[in-house]
Design a protein around this motif. Structure first.
Motif, short mmCIF file in Angstrom:
data_model
loop_
_atom_site.label_atom_id
_atom_site.label_comp_id
_atom_site.label_asym_id
_atom_site.label_seq_id
_atom_site.Cartn_x
_atom_site.Cartn_y
_atom_site.Cartn_z
N THR A 247 0.81 -1.14 -0.02
CA THR A 247 0.01 0.13 -0.17
C THR A 247 0.88 1.21 0.08
OG1 THR A 247 -1.74 -1.03 1.06
CG2 THR A 247 -1.79 1.31 1.35
N ARG A 248 0.34 2.36 -0.71
CA ARG A 248 1.14 3.32 -0.77
C ARG A 248 0.66 4.40 0.35
NH1 ARG A 248 4.32 3.46 -5.52
NH2 ARG A 248 3.26 2.40 -7.14
N GLY A 249 1.51 4.48 1.52
CA GLY A 249 0.99 5.27 2.66
C GLY A 249 0.21 4.26 3.55
N GLY A 250 -1.00 4.87 3.97
CA GLY A 250 -1.81 4.17 4.72
C GLY A 250 -1.39 4.29 6.42
N MET A 251 -2.13 3.51 7.01
CA MET A 251 -1.53 2.95 8.38
C MET A 251 -1.49 1.87 8.88
SD MET A 251 -4.04 5.96 10.45
CE MET A 251 -3.79 7.81 9.84
N LEU A 252 -1.44 0.83 7.80
CA LEU A 252 -1.18 -0.79 8.16
C LEU A 252 0.21 -0.87 8.51
CD1 LEU A 252 -2.29 -3.38 8.54
CD2 LEU A 252 -2.23 -3.70 6.00
N GLU A 253 0.68 -1.19 9.58
CA GLU A 253 1.91 -1.50 9.94
C GLU A 253 2.30 -2.82 10.47
OE1 GLU A 253 4.24 0.48 8.83
OE2 GLU A 253 2.82 2.27 8.69
N ALA A 254 1.26 -4.00 10.22
CA ALA A 254 1.54 -5.34 10.72
C ALA A 254 2.41 -6.02 9.97
CB ALA A 254 0.01 -5.73 10.84
N PHE A 255 2.56 -5.58 8.61
CA PHE A 255 3.29 -6.51 7.64
C PHE A 255 4.66 -5.52 7.29
CE2 PHE A 255 -1.19 -7.27 7.00
CZ PHE A 255 -1.30 -8.90 7.70
N GLU A 256 5.52 -6.45 6.70
CA GLU A 256 6.78 -5.93 6.09
C GLU A 256 6.22 -5.07 4.92
OE1 GLU A 256 11.01 -7.02 3.97
OE2 GLU A 256 9.83 -8.59 5.08
N ARG A 257 6.74 -3.77 4.76
CA ARG A 257 6.39 -2.94 3.81
C ARG A 257 7.19 -3.22 2.37
NH1 ARG A 257 2.66 1.63 3.86
NH2 ARG A 257 2.00 2.01 5.93
N LYS A 258 6.64 -3.06 1.20
CA LYS A 258 7.16 -3.44 -0.09
C LYS A 258 6.76 -2.28 -0.93
CE LYS A 258 9.39 -7.44 0.45
NZ LYS A 258 11.01 -7.69 0.25
N ASN A 259 7.58 -1.83 -1.77
CA ASN A 259 7.23 -0.93 -3.02
C ASN A 259 6.60 -1.70 -4.22
OD1 ASN A 259 7.97 0.56 -5.66
ND2 ASN A 259 7.89 2.09 -4.05
N LEU A 260 5.63 -1.23 -4.48
CA LEU A 260 4.70 -2.16 -5.41
C LEU A 260 5.58 -2.05 -6.93
CD1 LEU A 260 2.20 -3.54 -6.71
CD2 LEU A 260 1.43 -1.15 -7.41
N ASP A 261 6.24 -0.93 -7.41
CA ASP A 261 6.93 -0.72 -8.61
C ASP A 261 8.13 -1.99 -8.40
OD1 ASP A 261 5.38 1.33 -9.79
OD2 ASP A 261 5.93 2.65 -8.25
N GLU A 262 8.83 -1.86 -7.42
CA GLU A 262 9.97 -2.58 -7.02
C GLU A 262 9.69 -4.14 -7.14
OE1 GLU A 262 12.03 -1.36 -3.66
OE2 GLU A 262 12.77 0.30 -4.32
N VAL A 263 8.41 -4.58 -6.59
CA VAL A 263 8.04 -5.82 -6.74
C VAL A 263 7.67 -6.43 -8.04
CG1 VAL A 263 6.00 -7.53 -6.06
CG2 VAL A 263 6.86 -5.84 -4.32
N LEU A 264 7.09 -5.43 -8.73
CA LEU A 264 6.69 -5.82 -10.27
C LEU A 264 7.96 -5.94 -10.97
CD1 LEU A 264 3.24 -3.66 -10.41
CD2 LEU A 264 3.44 -6.13 -10.17
N ALA A 265 8.79 -4.87 -10.59
CA ALA A 265 9.89 -5.18 -11.63
C ALA A 265 10.95 -6.27 -11.28
CB ALA A 265 10.85 -3.83 -11.34
N SER A 266 10.92 -6.61 -10.10
CA SER A 266 11.56 -7.89 -9.88
C SER A 266 11.07 -9.13 -10.65
CB SER A 266 11.60 -8.23 -8.31
OG SER A 266 10.26 -8.57 -7.94
N GLY A 267 9.97 -9.15 -11.26
CA GLY A 267 9.31 -10.37 -11.86
C GLY A 267 8.78 -11.18 -10.81
N GLY A 268 9.03 -12.61 -10.79
CA GLY A 268 8.25 -13.38 -10.03
C GLY A 268 7.14 -14.13 -10.72
N GLU A 269 6.44 -14.94 -9.89
CA GLU A 269 5.30 -15.78 -10.61
C GLU A 269 3.97 -15.10 -10.63
OE1 GLU A 269 5.72 -18.71 -11.73
OE2 GLU A 269 7.67 -19.15 -11.14
N SER A 270 3.38 -14.85 -11.92
CA SER A 270 2.27 -14.28 -11.97
C SER A 270 1.21 -15.27 -12.74
CB SER A 270 2.36 -12.99 -13.06
OG SER A 270 2.82 -13.47 -14.11
N LYS A 271 0.44 -14.78 -13.41
CA LYS A 271 -0.58 -15.81 -14.21
C LYS A 271 0.14 -16.75 -15.02
CE LYS A 271 -4.60 -12.86 -14.29
NZ LYS A 271 -5.64 -12.23 -14.98
#
Length: 271
Positions: A247-271
């Motif tokens: 999430t970009r911003g917000g108040m949810l801190e229970a989980f480790e933060r990740k940057n969406l663009d970096e996640v998508l750029a890193s590849g990984g398993e999708s459909k």
């Protein structure tokens, strides 16, 4: 007065509507169909990643467009995003029958996705939404605020604690996803109910993406959501899957933060 109305509605739902709806699902064959669907989906995406979308104010057209080639879960009034994007979720879920107003049912019936998940106890409301439906028996949520649970066997039931996002996370784990990224889960509301039952309005906040007008008056409880999220984080670390907050911003801190663009750029398993 608002607290009294909330309590009365909870009792009415718990002891009358929920059992009646569950009985309908059992008698009309929906339970049998749903169990077959759940078994077919078990570990379908084993070892892959997915994205679970909330409806918070940070959710944007630009970000959902980036998820076209990803497996996504969305919920509730996500259809209000459809006017500005061709993206559609792979799976849809709704756990609060109060969200299934007539106008919502009409719009959600137009949504073409693989499966629409609902709680059996809300059948009387969700049955109005067309599409490939799957009903899951739920264990009543408020009891589990004190002792949370996380289901690894959806054929037996699911825990519906505080937020539909928690339901979608359990469904994703059932399907075998080991990396779950949350997006648009701001975990804050313009109007909030505190633990003591008092209600406070934050005029500097929004509850939902876009301009959703009167929906901003809906009352949320972020402290309840935190119980669900914190337990999900603890459970995930003990059961070989991870949940990240993209999430970009917000108040949810229970989980480790990740940057969406970096996640998508890193590849990984999708459909």
């Amino acid at each position: 007065m608002k607290k009294l109305k909330f309590t009365l509605w909870s009792l009415y739902y718990r002891f009358y509507l929920a059992p009646f709806s569950y009985l309908r699902v059992c008698l009309n064959g929906k339970q049998r169909e749903s169990l077959r669907t759940l078994r077919e989906l078990k570990d379908k995406y084993k070892g892959k990643r997915c994205f679970v979308l909330g409806n918070g104010p940070s959710l944007s057209k630009e970000d959902v467009e980036k998820l076209r080639n990803e497996v996504t879960f969305a919920s509730n009034r996500i259809y209000k995003m459809f006017a500005v994007t061709d993206w559609r979720p792979t799976y849809f879920g709704m756990s609060d029958e109060g969200v299934a107003k007539p106008e919502d049912c009409v719009e959600l019936s137009k949504l073409d996705c693989a499966v629409k998940f609902y709680l059996s106890e809300g059948y009387w409301a969700f049955k109005k939404i067309a599409g490939n439906s799957c009903y899951i028996h739920s264990w009543w949520q408020r009891k589990y605020l004190k002792k949370p649970g996380f289901s690894l066997d959806l054929c037996k039931g699911i825990y519906s604690i505080a937020t539909v996002t928690y339901v979608l996370i359990q469904i994703a784990v059932w399907m075998g996803f080991t990396e779950i990224y949350l997006l648009g889960c701001d975990n804050s509301y313009r109007v909030e109910r505190n633990k003591d039952g008092s209600i406070v309005t934050h005029n500097d906040r929004k509850s939902y993406f876009g301009n959703q007008g009167k929906l901003e008056a809906n009352v949320g409880s972020s402290w309840e959501c935190n119980i669900a999220y914190e337990y999900a984080e603890k459970f995930s670390r003990e059961h070989d899957f991870r949940i990240y907050n993209a999430t970009r911003g917000g108040m949810l801190e229970a989980f480790e933060r990740k940057n969406l663009d970096e996640v998508l750029a890193s590849g990984g398993e999708s459909k």
